[in-house]
Design a protein around this motif. Structure first.
Motif, short mmCIF file in Angstrom:
data_model
loop_
_atom_site.label_atom_id
_atom_site.label_comp_id
_atom_site.label_asym_id
_atom_site.label_seq_id
_atom_site.Cartn_x
_atom_site.Cartn_y
_atom_site.Cartn_z
N GLN A 24 0.83 -1.20 0.00
CA GLN A 24 0.00 0.00 0.00
C GLN A 24 0.87 1.26 0.00
O GLN A 24 1.99 1.25 0.46
CB GLN A 24 -0.89 0.01 1.24
N ASN A 25 0.32 2.32 -0.49
CA ASN A 25 0.89 3.67 -0.40
C ASN A 25 2.28 3.87 -1.00
O ASN A 25 3.14 4.51 -0.39
CB ASN A 25 0.90 4.14 1.05
N PRO A 26 2.55 3.37 -2.22
CA PRO A 26 3.84 3.71 -2.81
C PRO A 26 3.89 5.22 -3.09
O PRO A 26 2.86 5.84 -3.33
CB PRO A 26 3.88 2.90 -4.11
N ASN A 27 5.07 5.79 -3.06
CA ASN A 27 5.26 7.22 -3.22
C ASN A 27 5.12 7.60 -4.70
O ASN A 27 5.96 7.25 -5.53
CB ASN A 27 6.64 7.60 -2.69
N ASP A 28 4.07 8.35 -5.03
CA ASP A 28 3.84 8.78 -6.41
C ASP A 28 4.90 9.75 -6.92
O ASP A 28 5.06 9.90 -8.13
CB ASP A 28 2.46 9.44 -6.55
N ALA A 29 5.64 10.39 -6.04
CA ALA A 29 6.70 11.31 -6.45
C ALA A 29 7.93 10.55 -6.97
O ALA A 29 8.78 11.13 -7.63
CB ALA A 29 7.09 12.22 -5.29
N CYS A 30 8.00 9.27 -6.66
CA CYS A 30 9.12 8.42 -7.12
C CYS A 30 8.68 7.71 -8.40
O CYS A 30 7.55 7.22 -8.49
CB CYS A 30 9.44 7.40 -6.02
N ILE A 31 9.56 7.63 -9.37
CA ILE A 31 9.24 7.00 -10.66
C ILE A 31 8.84 5.53 -10.46
O ILE A 31 7.90 5.04 -11.09
CB ILE A 31 10.38 7.17 -11.69
N VAL A 32 9.54 4.84 -9.59
CA VAL A 32 9.20 3.43 -9.31
C VAL A 32 7.88 3.36 -8.53
O VAL A 32 6.99 2.60 -8.87
CB VAL A 32 10.34 2.71 -8.56
N GLY A 33 7.77 4.18 -7.50
CA GLY A 33 6.56 4.20 -6.70
C GLY A 33 5.32 4.52 -7.52
O GLY A 33 4.25 3.96 -7.31
N HIS A 34 5.47 5.40 -8.50
CA HIS A 34 4.36 5.81 -9.35
C HIS A 34 3.90 4.68 -10.28
O HIS A 34 2.72 4.59 -10.63
CB HIS A 34 4.77 7.04 -10.17
N ASN A 35 4.82 3.83 -10.68
CA ASN A 35 4.51 2.81 -11.69
C ASN A 35 4.46 1.37 -11.18
O ASN A 35 4.11 0.46 -11.93
CB ASN A 35 5.54 2.90 -12.82
#
Length: 147
Positions: free
Chosen positions: A91-102
């Motif tokens: 849950q809650n990956p960081n959308d500001a991070c390219i990996v977290g966003h995708n």
């Protein structure tokens, strides 16, 4: 991982191979759990049309032949789902991070592909296969039979 699936297979092998009807207390003793847990499993298996209780007799019987009960049927019955679900995404990956966003769409697709492969395998395996494997294992290792 949840143990309902393996406990249900264990239960169904006992029901199938027992010379006398087995009740939830007897099944629970073999599975290594309590009778209440087994009653929950047998209720789900009964709703799915896999087993039924016998009127006037303490115990269960298979409604269908073991070769007509796929492992996917058992999974769906005890997990109360139409889809196999093995993998969860964090849950809650960081959308500001390219990996977290995708990460969610990438892993979500990969996980679903893997689950579809497992579903196909489970659909091709039956309770009869489990019983046969159990009998073979016992024959090779214990020199006893299930009966």
């Amino acid at each position: 991982m949840d143990t309902k699936f393996s406990s249900a297979i264990h239960t169904l092998i006992l029901i199938s191979e027992s010379e006398t009807p087995m009740n939830s207390d007897q099944i629970a003793e073999s599975v290594g759990t309590n009778a209440s847990y087994i009653r929950k499993l047998t209720t789900r298996l009964s709703k799915a049309g896999i087993i039924e209780g016998r009127r006037g007799v303490s115990g269960f019987r298979l409604v269908r032949k073991p070769e007509d009960i796929s492992l996917l049927d058992i999974y769906k019955a005890v997990m109360e789902t139409d889809n196999l679900h093995l993998f969860d995404l964090h849950q809650n990956p960081n959308d500001a991070c390219i990996v977290g966003h995708n990460i969610r769409p990438v892993l979500g697709g990969m996980f679903r592909d893997m689950e579809e492969c497992v579903e196909k395998r489970l659909q091709g395996m039956t309770l009869a296969d489990c019983i046969g494997n159990m009998q073979e294992y016992i024959r090779k290792n214990n020199k006893e039979t299930m009966h």
